[in-house]
Design a protein around this motif. Structure first.
Motif, PDB file in Angstrom:
ATOM      1  N   GLY A 210     -53.659  13.559  -4.670  1.00  0.00           N
ATOM      2  CA  GLY A 210     -53.688  12.461  -5.638  1.00  0.00           C
ATOM      3  C   GLY A 210     -53.007  11.218  -5.117  1.00  0.00           C
ATOM      4  N   VAL A 211     -51.864  11.378  -4.445  1.00  0.00           N
ATOM      5  CA  VAL A 211     -51.145  10.233  -3.885  1.00  0.00           C
ATOM      6  C   VAL A 211     -51.986   9.531  -2.818  1.00  0.00           C
ATOM      7  CG1 VAL A 211     -49.150   9.549  -2.497  1.00  0.00           C
ATOM      8  CG2 VAL A 211     -48.857  11.155  -4.392  1.00  0.00           C
ATOM      9  N   LEU A 212     -52.654  10.317  -1.979  1.00  0.00           N
ATOM     10  CA  LEU A 212     -53.511   9.725  -0.955  1.00  0.00           C
ATOM     11  C   LEU A 212     -54.643   8.915  -1.574  1.00  0.00           C
ATOM     12  CD1 LEU A 212     -53.722  12.692   1.602  1.00  0.00           C
ATOM     13  CD2 LEU A 212     -52.374  10.590   1.789  1.00  0.00           C
ATOM     14  N   LEU A 213     -55.198   9.419  -2.670  1.00  0.00           N
ATOM     15  CA  LEU A 213     -56.254   8.662  -3.349  1.00  0.00           C
ATOM     16  C   LEU A 213     -55.703   7.383  -3.970  1.00  0.00           C
ATOM     17  CD1 LEU A 213     -58.372  11.447  -5.113  1.00  0.00           C
ATOM     18  CD2 LEU A 213     -59.070   9.970  -3.218  1.00  0.00           C
ATOM     19  N   LEU A 214     -54.486   7.432  -4.485  1.00  0.00           N
ATOM     20  CA  LEU A 214     -53.871   6.234  -5.053  1.00  0.00           C
ATOM     21  C   LEU A 214     -53.704   5.135  -4.011  1.00  0.00           C
ATOM     22  CD1 LEU A 214     -51.101   7.786  -7.342  1.00  0.00           C
ATOM     23  CD2 LEU A 214     -53.125   6.542  -8.102  1.00  0.00           C
ATOM     24  N   LEU A 215     -53.503   5.553  -2.756  1.00  0.00           N
ATOM     25  CA  LEU A 215     -53.303   4.577  -1.687  1.00  0.00           C
ATOM     26  C   LEU A 215     -54.601   3.911  -1.241  1.00  0.00           C
ATOM     27  CD1 LEU A 215     -50.725   6.528   0.529  1.00  0.00           C
ATOM     28  CD2 LEU A 215     -50.269   4.655  -1.063  1.00  0.00           C
ATOM     29  N   VAL A 216     -55.738   4.514  -1.651  1.00  0.00           N
ATOM     30  CA  VAL A 216     -57.032   3.934  -1.260  1.00  0.00           C
ATOM     31  C   VAL A 216     -57.222   2.550  -1.859  1.00  0.00           C
ATOM     32  CG1 VAL A 216     -59.532   4.185  -1.480  1.00  0.00           C
ATOM     33  CG2 VAL A 216     -58.113   6.168  -0.870  1.00  0.00           C
ATOM     34  N   GLY A 217     -56.842   2.414  -3.117  1.00  0.00           N
ATOM     35  CA  GLY A 217     -56.859   1.083  -3.717  1.00  0.00           C
ATOM     36  C   GLY A 217     -57.978   0.823  -4.685  1.00  0.00           C
ATOM     37  N   SER A 218     -59.073   1.569  -4.623  1.00  0.00           N
ATOM     38  CA  SER A 218     -60.176   1.323  -5.551  1.00  0.00           C
ATOM     39  C   SER A 218     -59.831   1.872  -6.931  1.00  0.00           C
ATOM     40  CB  SER A 218     -61.456   1.978  -5.034  1.00  0.00           C
ATOM     41  OG  SER A 218     -61.350   3.384  -5.063  1.00  0.00           O
ATOM     42  N   ALA A 219     -60.471   1.312  -7.953  1.00  0.00           N
ATOM     43  CA  ALA A 219     -60.169   1.722  -9.322  1.00  0.00           C
ATOM     44  C   ALA A 219     -60.497   3.195  -9.549  1.00  0.00           C
ATOM     45  CB  ALA A 219     -60.955   0.849 -10.298  1.00  0.00           C
ATOM     46  N   ALA A 220     -61.663   3.636  -9.059  1.00  0.00           N
ATOM     47  CA  ALA A 220     -62.063   5.036  -9.242  1.00  0.00           C
ATOM     48  C   ALA A 220     -61.094   5.977  -8.547  1.00  0.00           C
ATOM     49  CB  ALA A 220     -63.482   5.245  -8.719  1.00  0.00           C
ATOM     50  N   ALA A 221     -60.699   5.601  -7.320  1.00  0.00           N
ATOM     51  CA  ALA A 221     -59.764   6.445  -6.564  1.00  0.00           C
ATOM     52  C   ALA A 221     -58.410   6.510  -7.256  1.00  0.00           C
ATOM     53  CB  ALA A 221     -59.608   5.908  -5.142  1.00  0.00           C
ATOM     54  N   GLU A 222     -57.966   5.381  -7.815  1.00  0.00           N
ATOM     55  CA  GLU A 222     -56.672   5.364  -8.503  1.00  0.00           C
ATOM     56  C   GLU A 222     -56.692   6.244  -9.745  1.00  0.00           C
ATOM     57  OE1 GLU A 222     -55.749   1.326  -9.276  1.00  0.00           O
ATOM     58  OE2 GLU A 222     -55.079   0.900  -7.226  1.00  0.00           O
ATOM     59  N   ILE A 223     -57.791   6.205 -10.490  1.00  0.00           N
ATOM     60  CA  ILE A 223     -57.896   7.045 -11.691  1.00  0.00           C
ATOM     61  C   ILE A 223     -57.900   8.524 -11.303  1.00  0.00           C
ATOM     62  CG2 ILE A 223     -59.394   7.717 -13.604  1.00  0.00           C
ATOM     63  CD1 ILE A 223     -60.329   4.788 -13.713  1.00  0.00           C
ATOM     64  N   THR A 224     -58.728   8.848 -10.303  1.00  0.00           N
ATOM     65  CA  THR A 224     -58.791  10.246  -9.844  1.00  0.00           C
ATOM     66  C   THR A 224     -57.457  10.695  -9.266  1.00  0.00           C
ATOM     67  OG1 THR A 224     -61.145   9.949  -9.316  1.00  0.00           O
ATOM     68  CG2 THR A 224     -60.027  11.855  -8.365  1.00  0.00           C
ATOM     69  N   GLY A 225     -56.845   9.813  -8.469  1.00  0.00           N
ATOM     70  CA  GLY A 225     -55.561  10.142  -7.871  1.00  0.00           C
ATOM     71  C   GLY A 225     -54.479  10.369  -8.913  1.00  0.00           C
ATOM     72  N   GLY A 226     -54.461   9.524  -9.934  1.00  0.00           N
ATOM     73  CA  GLY A 226     -53.481   9.690 -11.001  1.00  0.00           C
ATOM     74  C   GLY A 226     -53.651  11.013 -11.729  1.00  0.00           C
ATOM     75  N   LEU A 227     -54.918  11.371 -11.979  1.00  0.00           N
ATOM     76  CA  LEU A 227     -55.186  12.644 -12.635  1.00  0.00           C
ATOM     77  C   LEU A 227     -54.752  13.820 -11.768  1.00  0.00           C
ATOM     78  CD1 LEU A 227     -58.704  11.948 -14.191  1.00  0.00           C
ATOM     79  CD2 LEU A 227     -56.528  12.189 -15.414  1.00  0.00           C
ATOM     80  N   LEU A 228     -54.998  13.725 -10.464  1.00  0.00           N
ATOM     81  CA  LEU A 228     -54.604  14.801  -9.554  1.00  0.00           C
ATOM     82  C   LEU A 228     -53.090  14.936  -9.481  1.00  0.00           C
ATOM     83  CD1 LEU A 228     -57.122  14.440  -6.573  1.00  0.00           C
ATOM     84  CD2 LEU A 228     -57.031  16.242  -8.307  1.00  0.00           C
ATOM     85  N   VAL A 229     -52.381  13.824  -9.462  1.00  0.00           N
ATOM     86  CA  VAL A 229     -50.910  13.879  -9.469  1.00  0.00           C
ATOM     87  C   VAL A 229     -50.415  14.570 -10.730  1.00  0.00           C
ATOM     88  CG1 VAL A 229     -48.808  12.492  -9.613  1.00  0.00           C
ATOM     89  CG2 VAL A 229     -50.590  11.876  -7.969  1.00  0.00           C
ATOM     90  N   LEU A 230     -51.018  14.223 -11.867  1.00  0.00           N
ATOM     91  CA  LEU A 230     -50.631  14.840 -13.131  1.00  0.00           C
ATOM     92  C   LEU A 230     -50.918  16.346 -13.110  1.00  0.00           C
ATOM     93  CD1 LEU A 230     -49.638  14.640 -16.041  1.00  0.00           C
ATOM     94  CD2 LEU A 230     -51.963  14.033 -16.729  1.00  0.00           C
ATOM     95  N   VAL A 231     -52.104  16.714 -12.618  1.00  0.00           N
ATOM     96  CA  VAL A 231     -52.462  18.130 -12.539  1.00  0.00           C
ATOM     97  C   VAL A 231     -51.507  18.870 -11.613  1.00  0.00           C
ATOM     98  CG1 VAL A 231     -54.220  19.774 -11.747  1.00  0.00           C
ATOM     99  CG2 VAL A 231     -54.892  17.784 -13.107  1.00  0.00           C
ATOM    100  N   GLY A 232     -51.182  18.250 -10.487  1.00  0.00           N
ATOM    101  CA  GLY A 232     -50.243  18.872  -9.546  1.00  0.00           C
ATOM    102  C   GLY A 232     -48.890  19.117 -10.174  1.00  0.00           C
ATOM    103  N   MET A 233     -48.401  18.149 -10.942  1.00  0.00           N
ATOM    104  CA  MET A 233     -47.114  18.307 -11.626  1.00  0.00           C
ATOM    105  C   MET A 233     -47.174  19.434 -12.641  1.00  0.00           C
ATOM    106  SD  MET A 233     -46.064  14.306 -12.203  1.00  0.00           S
ATOM    107  CE  MET A 233     -44.658  14.754 -13.237  1.00  0.00           C
TER     108      MET A 233
END
Length: 279
Positions: A210-233
């Motif tokens: 999720g963090v790696l996706l957040l670093l991509v910068g696109s809106a879709a990647a940030e949304i997916t990355g945020g969800l993955l970080v939450l799921v990981g937690m």
């Protein structure tokens, strides 16, 4: 080795089956963890910030806050572990645990819990100091010491619940029980810790993705990355809850077997005896 792993897995599965049949049990370690985290956030973190200053008075105040926060966190975890042990004993006996009654048992033991929490907090602080100040050797000594302390005191909570003793006598009693049946404790705890560690590792991998996706910068990647970080937690938190609830059930089952020579719930005498055999 493989026999021990199989035995540990069976102990873990049967402990977790009791939790699955009585899902309310997981609320107790969750509450203990929440109060412990609150103590760390509200008391310990400001204390650490004060310790980082250059003023002696602020450093002293920070040290006091850290000590108080560590004690409150320790008390919270132990209090709800005692409640968990009381509820698990009912579940293992075939009854339906009453969480309010379990908390009442913990409240009746609050004085002893407070004393044991002080002992536990002091040991934790000492191990932390050794770890922080001793370099690699300190890390090694603190790690080994912490593991030994956890095993030797594993039965303290059931002893506090079922025997009318103080904290020091409870520690001595736990150590005596450990010497009598060290194999089951090691086998069960290693298996439960291994499963919890694997679940935690999966959660970390999901979070890192999720963090790696957040670093991509696109809106879709940030949304997916945020969800993955939450799921990981959530997965990592679930691992902690699994470990706490399962260890609580296993500890009570093992205590009853050693102290009363009676296997409860899904456990058989063979489950709780074979782990110490060498053949």
């Amino acid at each position: 080795m493989f026999r021990r792993m199989k035995q540990g897995w069976e102990l873990t599965k049967k402990s977790w089956s009791v939790v699955r049949a009585n899902p309310g049990l997981v609320r107790l370690p969750i509450r203990g963890g929440i109060f412990a985290v609150l103590a760390m956030v509200i008391i310990v973190i400001p204390g650490v910030a004060l310790l980082a200053t250059e003023e002696l008075a602020a450093q002293i105040g920070g040290g006091v806050l850290v000590a108080i926060g560590a004690y409150v966190a320790s008390f919270s975890v132990i209090f709800y572990n005692v409640a968990l042990a009381a509820a698990a004993d009912v579940a293992l006996g075939g009854g339906k645990p009453d969480l309010a009654a379990a908390r009442a048992v913990a409240r009746s033991k609050s004085g002893i819990i407070a004393k044991w929490a002080l002992v536990s907090a002091i040991v934790s602080v000492v191990l932390s100091i050794i770890r922080d100040k001793g370099g690699f050797a300190g890390e090694l000594v603190a790690g080994i010491g912490g593991a030994i302390w956890s095993l030797v005191t594993f039965m303290v909570v059931p002893v506090l619940v079922f025997e009318d003793v103080g904290p020091i006598d409870a520690m001595k009693r736990s150590a005596s029980l450990f010497r009598a049946r060290w194999g089951q404790q090691v086998t069960g705890n290693v298996a439960i810790g291994g499963v919890a560690g694997l679940i935690t590792f999966v959660g970390i991998l999901i979070g890192v993705g999720g963090v790696l996706l957040l670093l991509v910068g696109s809106a879709a990647a940030e949304i997916t990355g945020g969800l993955l970080v939450l799921v990981g937690m959530l997965v990592a938190i679930g691992a902690a809850v699994f470990a706490g609830a399962t260890r609580g059930v296993f500890g009570v089952a093992l205590y009853r077997y050693i102290a009363d020579d009676h296997a409860l719930g899904p456990f058989t005498p063979g489950d709780l005896e074979s782990a110490v055999k060498t053949s």
